[in-house]
Design an enzyme around this catalytic site. Structure first.
Site, PDB file in Angstrom:
ATOM      1  N   GLU A 242       0.817  -1.208   0.000  1.00  0.00           N
ATOM      2  CA  GLU A 242       0.000   0.000   0.000  1.00  0.00           C
ATOM      3  C   GLU A 242       0.854   1.262   0.000  1.00  0.00           C
ATOM      4  O   GLU A 242       0.527   2.242  -0.651  1.00  0.00           O
ATOM      5  CB  GLU A 242      -0.923   0.000   1.228  1.00  0.00           C
ATOM      6  CG  GLU A 242      -1.683   1.276   1.459  1.00  0.00           C
ATOM      7  CD  GLU A 242      -2.650   1.625   0.332  1.00  0.00           C
ATOM      8  OE1 GLU A 242      -2.848   2.833   0.088  1.00  0.00           O
ATOM      9  OE2 GLU A 242      -3.205   0.707  -0.292  1.00  0.00           O
TER      10      GLU A 242
ATOM     11  N   TYR B 225       7.556   4.196   1.766  1.00  0.00           N
ATOM     12  CA  TYR B 225       8.023   5.555   1.971  1.00  0.00           C
ATOM     13  C   TYR B 225       9.429   5.531   2.556  1.00  0.00           C
ATOM     14  O   TYR B 225       9.695   4.804   3.516  1.00  0.00           O
ATOM     15  CB  TYR B 225       7.105   6.328   2.917  1.00  0.00           C
ATOM     16  CG  TYR B 225       7.536   7.768   3.078  1.00  0.00           C
ATOM     17  CD1 TYR B 225       7.158   8.723   2.148  1.00  0.00           C
ATOM     18  CD2 TYR B 225       8.342   8.157   4.133  1.00  0.00           C
ATOM     19  CE1 TYR B 225       7.574  10.041   2.266  1.00  0.00           C
ATOM     20  CE2 TYR B 225       8.768   9.470   4.255  1.00  0.00           C
ATOM     21  CZ  TYR B 225       8.378  10.404   3.319  1.00  0.00           C
ATOM     22  OH  TYR B 225       8.800  11.698   3.430  1.00  0.00           O
ATOM     23  N   VAL B 226      10.309   6.332   1.974  1.00  0.00           N
ATOM     24  CA  VAL B 226      11.666   6.519   2.480  1.00  0.00           C
ATOM     25  C   VAL B 226      11.848   8.006   2.733  1.00  0.00           C
ATOM     26  O   VAL B 226      11.495   8.840   1.887  1.00  0.00           O
ATOM     27  CB  VAL B 226      12.720   5.993   1.475  1.00  0.00           C
ATOM     28  CG1 VAL B 226      14.130   6.300   1.958  1.00  0.00           C
ATOM     29  CG2 VAL B 226      12.531   4.501   1.247  1.00  0.00           C
TER      30      VAL B 226
ATOM     31  N   GLY C  21      19.476   2.840  -0.873  1.00  0.00           N
ATOM     32  CA  GLY C  21      19.203   1.419  -0.716  1.00  0.00           C
ATOM     33  C   GLY C  21      18.120   1.057   0.280  1.00  0.00           C
ATOM     34  O   GLY C  21      17.858  -0.118   0.507  1.00  0.00           O
TER      35      GLY C  21
ATOM     36  N   ASN D  59       6.638   9.202 -10.876  1.00  0.00           N
ATOM     37  CA  ASN D  59       7.635   8.867  -9.854  1.00  0.00           C
ATOM     38  C   ASN D  59       8.757   8.060 -10.502  1.00  0.00           C
ATOM     39  O   ASN D  59       8.878   6.851 -10.322  1.00  0.00           O
ATOM     40  CB  ASN D  59       6.975   8.093  -8.709  1.00  0.00           C
ATOM     41  CG  ASN D  59       7.891   7.946  -7.512  1.00  0.00           C
ATOM     42  OD1 ASN D  59       9.093   8.135  -7.610  1.00  0.00           O
ATOM     43  ND2 ASN D  59       7.305   7.581  -6.383  1.00  0.00           N
TER      44      ASN D  59
ATOM     45  N   TYR E 226      11.706  -0.241  -9.354  1.00  0.00           N
ATOM     46  CA  TYR E 226      10.792  -1.362  -9.592  1.00  0.00           C
ATOM     47  C   TYR E 226      11.170  -2.105 -10.871  1.00  0.00           C
ATOM     48  O   TYR E 226      11.069  -3.335 -10.930  1.00  0.00           O
ATOM     49  CB  TYR E 226       9.352  -0.880  -9.638  1.00  0.00           C
ATOM     50  CG  TYR E 226       8.898  -0.190  -8.362  1.00  0.00           C
ATOM     51  CD1 TYR E 226       9.441  -0.525  -7.123  1.00  0.00           C
ATOM     52  CD2 TYR E 226       7.939   0.808  -8.394  1.00  0.00           C
ATOM     53  CE1 TYR E 226       9.034   0.111  -5.959  1.00  0.00           C
ATOM     54  CE2 TYR E 226       7.520   1.439  -7.226  1.00  0.00           C
ATOM     55  CZ  TYR E 226       8.070   1.092  -6.014  1.00  0.00           C
ATOM     56  OH  TYR E 226       7.657   1.718  -4.869  1.00  0.00           O
TER      57      TYR E 226
ATOM     58  N   GLU F 146      -0.960  -7.095 -19.192  1.00  0.00           N
ATOM     59  CA  GLU F 146      -2.219  -7.829 -19.093  1.00  0.00           C
ATOM     60  C   GLU F 146      -3.438  -6.982 -19.446  1.00  0.00           C
ATOM     61  O   GLU F 146      -4.561  -7.464 -19.362  1.00  0.00           O
ATOM     62  CB  GLU F 146      -2.388  -8.406 -17.687  1.00  0.00           C
ATOM     63  CG  GLU F 146      -1.347  -9.447 -17.337  1.00  0.00           C
ATOM     64  CD  GLU F 146      -1.604 -10.098 -15.996  1.00  0.00           C
ATOM     65  OE1 GLU F 146      -2.731 -10.018 -15.479  1.00  0.00           O
ATOM     66  OE2 GLU F 146      -0.652 -10.690 -15.460  1.00  0.00           O
TER      67      GLU F 146
END
Length: 179
Positions: free
Chosen positions: A91, A94-95, A103, A132, A139, A151
């Site tokens: 969901e 966050y960093v 990392g 983003n 990712y 898909e």
């Protein structure tokens, strides 16, 4: 950051008070703060109720911590697919800005994948904003795929007013046919 000691902690019900205090001391952001900033109406009491006081909990949290300072967090929930079985839904990842690109997000994702392997989870789903670019680059390095491209899936949502309306049998008129 990878060379520095960073701990990933799964927050469980008994650790709620300490971890919430850690989150408050770690910086200006908590999951509840982020939701309010983005226009969400929930507050931290909802997080406490749904993640730490309900049985089973609606979600679990991974915290990235170094020297007792919160670096980032991943809020996830359990899901199930009739096609693939056990799933996680990520969901919120966050960093904190001062440790981005060091990392932290990668370690949170790695730990989530380790949990998935142990629990027999066959897929992890999440959404990310198109603009983003740093997140999309990370990712892509994990091998995550864009479900819209691979898909033809479209992300849909019913918000609370529409949930209530549909529950009462009130559907919207059919959309005009598109040519």
């Amino acid at each position: 950051m990878d060379g520095c000691f960073m701990q990933i902690i799964l927050v469980v019900q008994g650790e709620r008070r300490k971890r919430r205090r850690d989150a408050r001391n770690g910086g200006a952001h908590t999951t509840g703060d982020a939701r309010r900033h983005a226009g969400g109406a929930q507050d931290d009491s909802d997080l406490v109720r749904d993640g730490f006081e309900s049985s089973p909990p609606w979600f679990f949290v991974l915290l990235a911590v170094r020297d007792e300072q919160l670096l980032g967090q991943a809020l996830c929930n359990y899901a199930y697919s009739s096609w693939t079985g056990r799933s996680f839904y990520l969901e919120d990842l966050y960093v904190y800005p001062h440790v981005r690109r060091l990392g932290v997000a990668r370690r949170l994702l790695q730990h989530l994948c380790e949990m998935a392997v142990k629990k027999g989870v066959s897929r992890i789903d999440w959404h990310v904003l198109k603009n983003n670019a740093p997140a999309l680059a990370l990712y892509a390095r994990t091998g995550a795929r864009d479900m819209c491209l691979t898909e033809g899936r479209v992300a849909l949502r019913l918000d609370a007013p529409r949930i209530q309306a549909v529950a009462q049998g009130h559907l919207l008129p059919p959309a005009p046919a598109q040519v």
